[in-house]
Design a protein around this motif. Structure first.
Motif, PDB file in Angstrom:
ATOM      1  N   UNK A 286       0.824  -1.204   0.000  1.00  0.00           N
ATOM      2  CA  UNK A 286       0.000   0.000   0.000  1.00  0.00           C
ATOM      3  C   UNK A 286       0.863   1.261   0.000  1.00  0.00           C
ATOM      4  N   UNK A 287       1.918   1.250   0.795  1.00  0.00           N
ATOM      5  CA  UNK A 287       2.779   2.429   0.863  1.00  0.00           C
ATOM      6  C   UNK A 287       3.538   2.639  -0.443  1.00  0.00           C
ATOM      7  N   UNK A 288       3.964   1.561  -1.063  1.00  0.00           N
ATOM      8  CA  UNK A 288       4.643   1.676  -2.350  1.00  0.00           C
ATOM      9  C   UNK A 288       3.720   2.241  -3.420  1.00  0.00           C
ATOM     10  N   UNK A 289       2.440   1.981  -3.285  1.00  0.00           N
ATOM     11  CA  UNK A 289       1.474   2.433  -4.291  1.00  0.00           C
ATOM     12  C   UNK A 289       0.974   3.850  -4.038  1.00  0.00           C
ATOM     13  N   UNK A 290       1.230   4.392  -2.835  1.00  0.00           N
ATOM     14  CA  UNK A 290       0.614   5.678  -2.497  1.00  0.00           C
ATOM     15  C   UNK A 290       1.593   6.776  -2.125  1.00  0.00           C
TER      16      UNK A 290
END
Length: 743
Positions: A286-290
């Motif tokens: 999620x953090x990599x995507x946001x």
């Protein structure tokens, strides 16, 4: 009237009935009286339109498409947007007779180089180009500081064009003849180079550097890339010749599907590298995507590689069957990402929750840092007083970082945020009403820093700090103020602060001005290039640092050979506690101890550095060796650093050339030591590369003596070093050593 492609498709289907395993281009050509390459082109058109499938092998076979029409030959585009970029560029690349010049624009890291390589890969895969089509890529920024060398690399050199040009040499344009030339950072070409490139595009000919009458014909397809606006950095004539200009949007402006596909691809690549399956936690994904990812695709890939490297190290220690990517493996700026809690959500406007990339996570990570430090020190069985001292240092560093953010006006990012303004107002009011002489010493910077911390703490989804402060004591007067602020926050925001937060707020006020020793410590290694000796010194220091100083940072820096100054060195001196500078040439920087490389390698050199680490006070004036001490000191130092040649032979050789060089350049003893150490380490690195990559028997590229003073002195020495150690110096080495010797 039936189109030719439709007619070929009809014949294709009729042949499939007799060849159920697939039809070849030769069979289609024989049936229709076409040559094999023309038939292959039509069959690939059917594949691109989604009306046929291609099966690789020898020969390549084609089968009817069973799915829907309207597909594309381009490889797995993440979105229609990605497919459009590739198709537009491919159409320009294939336009007869030699394609249209293409210019990719966009921020750093958006994938300009990747797209250029992918275009060529697709064109070759689909048989538009032969398998042996040249693809030459060149980054113009590599030689931007030396326009003459840049143009020589690109267009080639005529013998005698400049000092050191001892033979005719082909350039990249000639190597790309019959293929594709990709010029990254094309705006770094000087105006004269842009004019030569325009002439190449316009006339299909070029001249080598130094030629005036001879023109060389060439057929190339040109792709350029720039991070700048073309109209601002390219000559108007050249900019117009790039008739196809394709802007690649930054990652933040592209659909989420693009980033999802990139994340999946990069993790797959790392799994292939390690040959171990990789799993990623949902939170990490999620953090990599946001996260903002200002460096675009390049940064995303780098961040994933860092996470995989950290997880791989843990995997080696545990010997698991898979590599598990966890939150702790992500780079710090990714771990910084947080969430807004329900407790304070009503106080925040819909789009007014700005993030401070390097501060927002500190409210949570300070406790993690304290716990980790405490656990590490307890394993070392340190005393209670030492434990408290080290924990206090960790808190002080954290507070100093926040105060630094406040001084830089990073609180302006929150000027329209209701929550932050409410917190700031509460703290200011309570400090103003605080009836104590210490109230006068509380600065607005401290207040803003504390507001940043509390804002970050309340913005977490589950702000529950673990007990980690180990009863660090602040004066009671500050504890009373912290309690008053907490009561006011609870009344206004209905947010109760735990005891650990009250302790930390107390320490905020008890800390006065940050001391130099509280900054992260750093040793800087320097040389004239920032690559050779500096990197070797960095590796040596990491191997010899005492265990208690493993937290020390080491940074390699390039220094200007003329001014002996470096903006990066000044920045490090301002932001860190600069313990010492180590290198081959003394920098111009005040109040920072300098240890020459030759001295560091002596028996007392490391002790001198250890003393600096212990007391952080400059040592006594460093001793300058006598001229007859140079070679013994150098031999001892080189035995510690070089591994690909015998230092004794090196010293014997340079002894015979020392006198004329020293006389020609008027060296001081210290400067001479630095020059010889620099050349030795550079030679060792060249040998390492050449032993790894250059095939046996390849002709060496040594320079031969010329009649130019004083460069011939270096040319003669390098020529003899080449013969003794079988090392190949680049053609500009003598010129560069002459420049360094003259500074």
């Amino acid at each position: 009237m039936m189109k030719k492609l439709d007619w070929i498709e009809q014949v294709f289907h009729s042949l499939i009935e007799q060849n159920p395993k697939g039809v070849t281009a030769r069979q289609i050509g024989s049936e229709l009286g076409l040559d094999r390459s023309t038939a292959s082109r039509y069959l690939n058109d059917l594949v691109r339109l989604g009306r046929a499938d291609k099966r690789t092998g020898r020969p390549v076979r084609y089968l009817p498409k069973t799915g829907s029409k309207g597909g594309s030959c381009l490889p797995k585009p993440a979105t229609a947007e990605s497919q459009d970029l590739l198709e537009d560029a491919l159409a320009a690349l294939l336009y007869p007779p030699t394609g249209l010049p293409i210019l990719f624009t966009g921020e750093t890291g958006v994938g300009k180089t990747y797209l250029a390589k992918k275009l060529v890969e697709v064109a070759i895969k689909e048989n538009y180009f032969p398998q042996d089509t040249p693809f030459v890529a060149f980054n113009c920024a590599e030689y931007a500081q030396n326009p003459e060398l840049l143009l020589a690399q690109l267009f080639g050199v005529k013998k005698g064009a400049y000092t050191g040009a001892l033979e005719n040499r082909a350039g990249l344009v000639e190597r790309a003849n019959g293929g594709i030339l990709f010029l990254d950072e094309i705006h770094r070409l000087p105006p004269s180079g842009q004019e030569m490139l325009f002439y190449l595009i316009d006339q299909g000919t070029y001249r080598r550097l130094g030629e005036t009458s001879v023109e060389h014909p060439v057929q190339i397809r040109l792709i350029g890339a720039t991070t700048e606006a073309p109209k601002k950095v390219l000559l108007p004539a050249l900019s117009r010749r790039f008739s196809v200009q394709i802007e690649i949007p930054p990652l933040r402006k592209r659909p989420l599907a693009v980033r999802e596909r990139l994340v999946e691809t990069f993790f797959t690549e790392e799994a292939k590298q390690t040959k171990i399956p990789i799993t990623v936690s949902a939170e990490c994904r999620t953090r990599l995507l946001t996260y903002p990812c200002p460096g675009n695709i390049g940064q995303l890939k780098s961040d994933i590689q860092i996470a995989c490297a950290r997880a791989f190290l843990r995997h080696m220690n545990r010997n698991d069957r898979q590599i598990h990517i966890q939150l702790q493996d992500l780079p710090a700026h990714l771990r910084n990402q947080g969430w807004v809690s329900a407790t304070v959500e009503s106080q925040m406007e819909e789009n007014s929750a700005p993030q401070i990339e390097h501060e927002n996570h500190h409210a949570e990570s300070i406790y993690s840092q304290l716990l980790a430090t405490k656990e590490q020190l307890e394993k070392q069985d340190v005393s209670a007083s030492e434990l408290n001292r080290r924990l206090q240092e960790t808190v002080n560093k954290y507070i100093c970082r926040l105060m630094s953010s406040a001084k830089k006006n990073e609180t302006l990012k929150f000027k329209d945020t209701n929550l932050f303004q409410t917190i700031l107002q509460i703290i200011r009011q309570n400090v103003r009403e605080w009836e104590h002489p210490c109230a006068r010493s509380v600065t607005d910077t401290q207040i803003k820093a504390l507001a940043l911390h509390i804002h970050a703490f309340l913005s977490q989804s589950n702000p529950r700090p673990k007990k980690a402060l180990n009863h660090l004591e602040a004066e009671p007067v500050y504890r009373k103020l912290a309690q008053k602020i907490a009561t006011a926050l609870d009344k206004k925001l209905h947010a109760q602060l735990p005891q650990e937060e009250l302790d930390l707020i107390s320490l905020f006020f008890s800390l006065q001005q940050p001391r130099q020793a509280e900054k992260p410590r750093v040793i800087v290694t320097i040389c004239l290039t920032g690559e050779g000796a500096a990197v070797s010194l960095e590796l040596w220091l990491k191997q010899h640092l005492p265990n208690l100083d493993q937290d020390l940072l080491i940074r390699s820096v390039q220094i200007d050979p003329v001014s002996r100054e470096s903006a990066e060195l000044d920045r490090l001196a301002e932001s860190y506690h600069l313990v010492a500078v180590v290198g081959t040439v003394p920098p111009k920087i005040k109040n920072v101890p300098y240890i020459p490389a030759w001295e560091l390698y002596q028996p007392n050199g490391l002790e001198k550095l250890k003393q600096l680490l212990t007391d952080s006070h400059p040592p006594a004036q460093e001793s300058i060796p006598e001229r007859d001490e140079i070679f013994p000191l150098m031999e001892q130092g080189l035995r510690e650093t070089v591994i690909h040649f015998n230092p004794k032979k090196y010293i014997e050789l340079i002894r015979n050339h020392r006198a004329p060089l020293s006389e020609a350049f008027h060296w001081t003893t210290e400067h001479e030591l630095g020059i010889w150490m620099h050349l030795a380490i550079y030679t060792d690195q060249l040998l390492k590369k050449q032993l790894s990559h250059i095939p046996a028997g390849q002709k060496r590229s040594g320079e031969h003596p010329s009649s130019d003073q004083p460069i011939y002195l270096w040319q003669d020495l390098l020529f003899q070093l080449e013969n003794v150690f079988s090392v190949n110096y680049p053609s500009m080495t003598a010129r560069e050593m002459t420049r360094l010797s003259s500074t």
